[in-house]
Each structure stands twice: as C-alpha cells, then as structure tokens.
Design an enzyme around this catalytic site. Structure first.
Site, mmCIF file in Angstrom:
data_model
loop_
_atom_site.group_PDB
_atom_site.id
_atom_site.type_symbol
_atom_site.label_atom_id
_atom_site.label_comp_id
_atom_site.label_asym_id
_atom_site.label_seq_id
_atom_site.Cartn_x
_atom_site.Cartn_y
_atom_site.Cartn_z
ATOM 1 N N GLU A 1 0.879 -1.174 0.000
ATOM 2 C CA GLU A 1 0.000 0.000 0.000
ATOM 3 C C GLU A 1 0.913 1.219 0.000
ATOM 4 O OE1 GLU A 1 -3.155 0.190 -0.345
ATOM 5 O OE2 GLU A 1 -3.802 -1.864 0.048
ATOM 6 N N CYS B 1 -2.300 8.757 2.833
ATOM 7 C CA CYS B 1 -2.096 8.447 1.420
ATOM 8 C C CYS B 1 -3.361 8.737 0.619
ATOM 9 C CB CYS B 1 -1.666 6.996 1.242
ATOM 10 S SG CYS B 1 -2.761 5.799 2.028
#
Length: 523
Positions: free
Chosen positions: A291, A325
């Site tokens: 990720e 993010c």
C-alpha cells in the site's frame, strides 16, 4: 464453528457532546501518568529483550518532550525472530480457524475497553486530534472483528466450492503461507499496524512486526493487547528497528515467505525489487502486498453543490494535516465555478485552528523533522508554480509551542504537470488546478502515476457514471470527502503506483496470506 453476530462497523464518538470531550481529557491524564515515558523492549519468542541502543519517540507538537522509547533491533535479533517464528508456525498452523479468530475477538474486546487510552496516546505520540484518533481506533477494532469473521469461510476441507464429479471427492483447502514480515507506517499506527497483523495471523501465519520508528509506543500497546488476548509466544515477534537495517535484512531473507508494507512509493518499489530476487536456499516466490502513496484529486464541476464540495475539500485535504495516502492534495475545478469554489475553500481553510492534538486543534504538527523539511521544500517551490492563496509557511511553532508545525496551505492555478501537482507531499498542502470543462478535469485527474483515491462533486448522472469507469482510482467517492474508508464497507487499496490493490478490509483480503491445495480422492 464460531458463532458470532454479523459484522457492523464501530460507531464514532460524538465530540460535540461535552461528556465525551471530558472523557477524552481524562484519558489524556491517565496516559500521561501511565504510558508516557514508557519503554517497550523487543518481543522474540514471547521473551521481552532489551537492547543497548534505543529508539526515541518525540511529541511532534512539542519536540522538547520524549514520549517514550523502544528497543532497537539488530540484524542478529531479526534472525532470531525469523527462526523463532518458523518454530511457532509448526503449532500455530494446526489451530482451528475459529480458535485463531477468537483471539482477534478477545483483542477487540480489550481495545474497546481501552479505546480512549489508545486515542489519547496517539494525540501525544503522533499529534492526532480527538476525532482523527477515534476514527482510527474504531478502524482497528473493525479490522479485528471483520477479519475474525472473514476467516470462517476458509475453515476446513472444501471451504471453496468445486464442481461435483462422479466417483470422486474433490475439495480445496486454504493453507497458511508461513512466516512474513509486516512493515507498518506512522500515520495510522494503531489501525494499519493491527490490520496488517490480524489478517495473516488469523489465517494461520506467524508475523514479524517492524513498526514505524515514530510510533513505537502505540505499536507496543497494540502488541500487549494481542498477547493479553491469548496469542501464543512466537506467533507475533515485535521488532522495532531501523528499516534500512532490519527491514532490509528480513525482506531479502530466503526464509521470509511474504511481506506486507504500507508506506512511500520509493521504499515500496525497493521492497518489491529485492523480494523478487531469489536467494540461495529459497523455495518459494515471495508474496508482496503493498500500500503506497497517492496524489489524490477531487473534481468539482459546474453542476455541483458547492457547499458540499468545499466541505469535502477541507475535510479531505486537512484531516490529520494531509498525512494520509488518501488525502486530497489536488482540487480540480471547472473554470466556470473556479473562483467561487476556491474563494470558499480558502475562507474555510483560514478558519482552521492550528495547535496540539491534546488541544483538539483542527490542524496539528506533522510527524517528524524529515517530513517537516520535505514539506518546507515544497512550500519554497510553491510561488514559482502557482499563487499561494493561504498559508505557505512551515512555522515550526503554534501558540508559542515549538513543534513541526506547517500552515494549512492552498496554492492556486497550479499547472497540471507541475511538481506540486504530480509529487506526493504528505502534508497540509493543496494544489488547485483549473480545468476548462468536465472532460478536461477527468483527464487532469488521471494525469499522475498514482491511482489510490479520487472524487467527483457533480449532480450530472452521466458524468458520475463516466467517472465510475474512467477515473483511475482504487477508491472513488462521489459528493463526499475522499478519505475515511470504513472496513468492510469501502475495501481500501489503490493501483498503478499506489500499490497492489489488495483491498484491506475487503472480502478477499485474507486470501493474500493463504495458498490453495486441491485434494482428490477416487472412490
């Protein structure tokens, strides 16, 4: 088989209620009395081991305060942890799936009781305000609960459907992979840390956890909760250390079976590269679940409810100071409503309070000196790539408090190919990009190498349907903020340079940590 009620996400605490604010303040006092200043050693094979060198965690909102310390693992410690984890795997893989799931559910119950303590510790160690800390602990609880239930569909022989064939019994078995390493980030040091452990562990694997250096105390608290819940010695090895040392050693090791990593694009790509190289004695292809970053855009067109759009922009951009993010770092506005949207966005951003997590400020300090310096570099670049409409300074102080403080910053009329519009900054900095029309806005949204989150504020159904198929994002949101994915509701993960799209909190996430074996018996 384990009998439990259907999964439902945890409700969030309402901090407009005075009693909830007072409860949080009480938790802050308790954490300061009991956890601040604590030291967490390594945990290898259930044994707590200290080291000569320590990792120090600072309060980012008051850099004169040491929050606590952890041991600092060496390569020798990493080797011991790896060998011990494989030894523990021999018994752990034989546990029934429901027995493993019970440990997650017990850990969830403990964390529910200590919810505000975990929140308060994050306010001090990484600077989260009340709401940001609470939604994260709720997410951590959700991961434990959701993965415990998800595990049930993989239990036993024949858990995956196969086609009937005359004269034979055929079935698929889901088997754990073995021992892996989990390298987790500081920005979600409770939820992502726990989620990255809970999934492989409930599937029957053993894990070596290397938390981020900036959030070792929160990680240590979560490990203690898992052990209190009954996790056997050796199943989880706690190995705080420096990524370039123990992280590199473990990701390249021949006996590492899988790697889960959440963090920057550069580090993730390096892990992917070194993990792909077969080492002497290695007997498998390593599985890598990544990720990574994002350069996430929110499109606002001329049909949008502009109040909804501005609220979405403020929440998505400045929640936890843009240190997500999934944060909205690009606001892409159609020309005909550009001025109205940007003026309202700037007005709302200027009203945000800046201060500490303990004070429950809207915007707090960024996590460390490295982040502060990186963001300051982009702020110095900003006047040459657009017009600074709000903020623009890395002040290093707020209300007389020294810390890693950066003003909420909006830069207008940024070109779509500018560095500010293409590179992940990971701070409270937004580039506003003017689009000529809807189609141009969609092209701008897809103009980066990332593909994590995105959003569209529009009341045009045809445009929403086009975006549904053409907007390149693993998580796409319409007429709301682009952050805040809920476990089981919005499975999370991106593609392109944003990661392997593994969809944490989704129905198939556990499959990343298992291998299938077909068994046929002729009758």
């Amino acid at each position: 088989m384990l009998k439990i009620q259907d999964y439902r996400p945890q409700p969030f605490i309402d901090f407009t209620q005075e009693e909830n604010v007072n409860a949080y303040k009480s938790a802050l006092k308790k954490v300061r009395a009991e956890l601040v200043g604590k030291h967490y050693p390594l945990i290898i094979d259930g044994e707590r081991i200290d080291t000569a060198e320590k990792l120090t965690s600072l309060n980012p909102c008051d850099t004169s305060e040491v929050v606590g310390t952890t041991a600092k693992a060496t390569i020798e410690d990493a080797e011991r942890a790896l060998q011990g984890a494989w030894k523990a795997f021999e018994s752990w893989k034989k546990w029934d799936m429901d027995a493993r799931a019970r440990i997650l559910l017990k850990a969830s119950a403990i964390l529910k009781r200590r919810r505000l303590e975990a929140c308060a510790l994050m306010s001090i160690e990484v600077g989260k305000n009340y709401a940001e800390a609470d939604v994260e602990v709720a997410e951590a609880i959700d991961f434990l609960e959701y993965y415990a239930r998800s595990a049930m569909k993989y239990a036993g022989f024949g858990s995956s459907e196969t086609t009937w064939f005359e004269g034979e019994e055929n079935g698929l078995m889901s088997l754990p992979l073995g021992v892996g390493v989990s390298i987790s980030p500081w920005n979600f040091p409770c939820a992502i840390f726990l989620g990255m452990l809970a999934a492989p562990i409930v599937a029957g694997n053993c894990v070596i956890a290397k938390p981020a250096e900036d959030s070792g105390l929160i990680a240590g608290m979560m490990v203690d909760i898992l052990l209190e819940a009954g996790l056997p010695a050796g199943v989880l090895q706690f190995l705080p250390g420096v990524g370039k040392e123990v992280g590199e050693y473990l990701t390249t090791h021949a006996r590492t079976r899988f790697i889960t990593f959440t963090g920057s694009r550069a580090v993730g790509l390096h892990i992917n590269e070194v993990a792909a190289k077969t080492q002497p004695g290695q007997k498998w292809i390593k599985k890598v679940i990544l990720e990574l970053g994002g350069k996430d855009g929110l499109i606002v067109d001329e049909t949008a409810d502009l109040d909804v759009a501005v609220t979405a922009a403020v929440q998505g951009a400045f929640g936890f100071n843009g240190q997500k993010c999934s944060a909205m770092s690009r606001l892409i506005v159609v020309d005909s409503v550009y001025d109205d949207v940007v003026n309202a966005f700037v007005e709302r951003a200027k009203a945000l309070t800046v201060g500490t997590g303990e004070e429950n400020a809207n915007v707090t300090a960024v996590v460390n000196q490295m982040s502060f310096d990186k963001i300051r570099g982009y702020l110095e670049l900003a006047p040459s790539e657009g017009t600074v409409l709000c903020g623009g300074k890395a002040t290093g102080e707020a209300n007389g408090q020294q810390g890693y403080y950066v003003q909420p910053t909006i830069v207008g009329d940024v070109k779509r190919d500018a560095r500010l519009a293409q590179e992940e900054i990971f701070g409270p900095v937004v580039s506003v990009i003017r689009a000529s029309d809807w189609q141009d806005a969609l092209e701008i949204a897809n103009s980066t190498e990332y593909g994590l989150t995105g959003g569209v504020c529009s009341r045009d159904r045809a445009r929403l349907e086009q975006a549904r198929h053409e907007f390149e994002a693993g998580n796409l949101y319409f007429n709301r903020k682009i952050t805040g994915a809920i476990v089981g509701v919005q499975p999370f993960g991106g593609y392109n340079m944003s990661g392997t799209d593994s969809k944490a909190g989704g129905p198939d996430y556990l499959a990343n940590f298992m291998q299938l074996k077909t068994v046929t018996e002729r009758w």
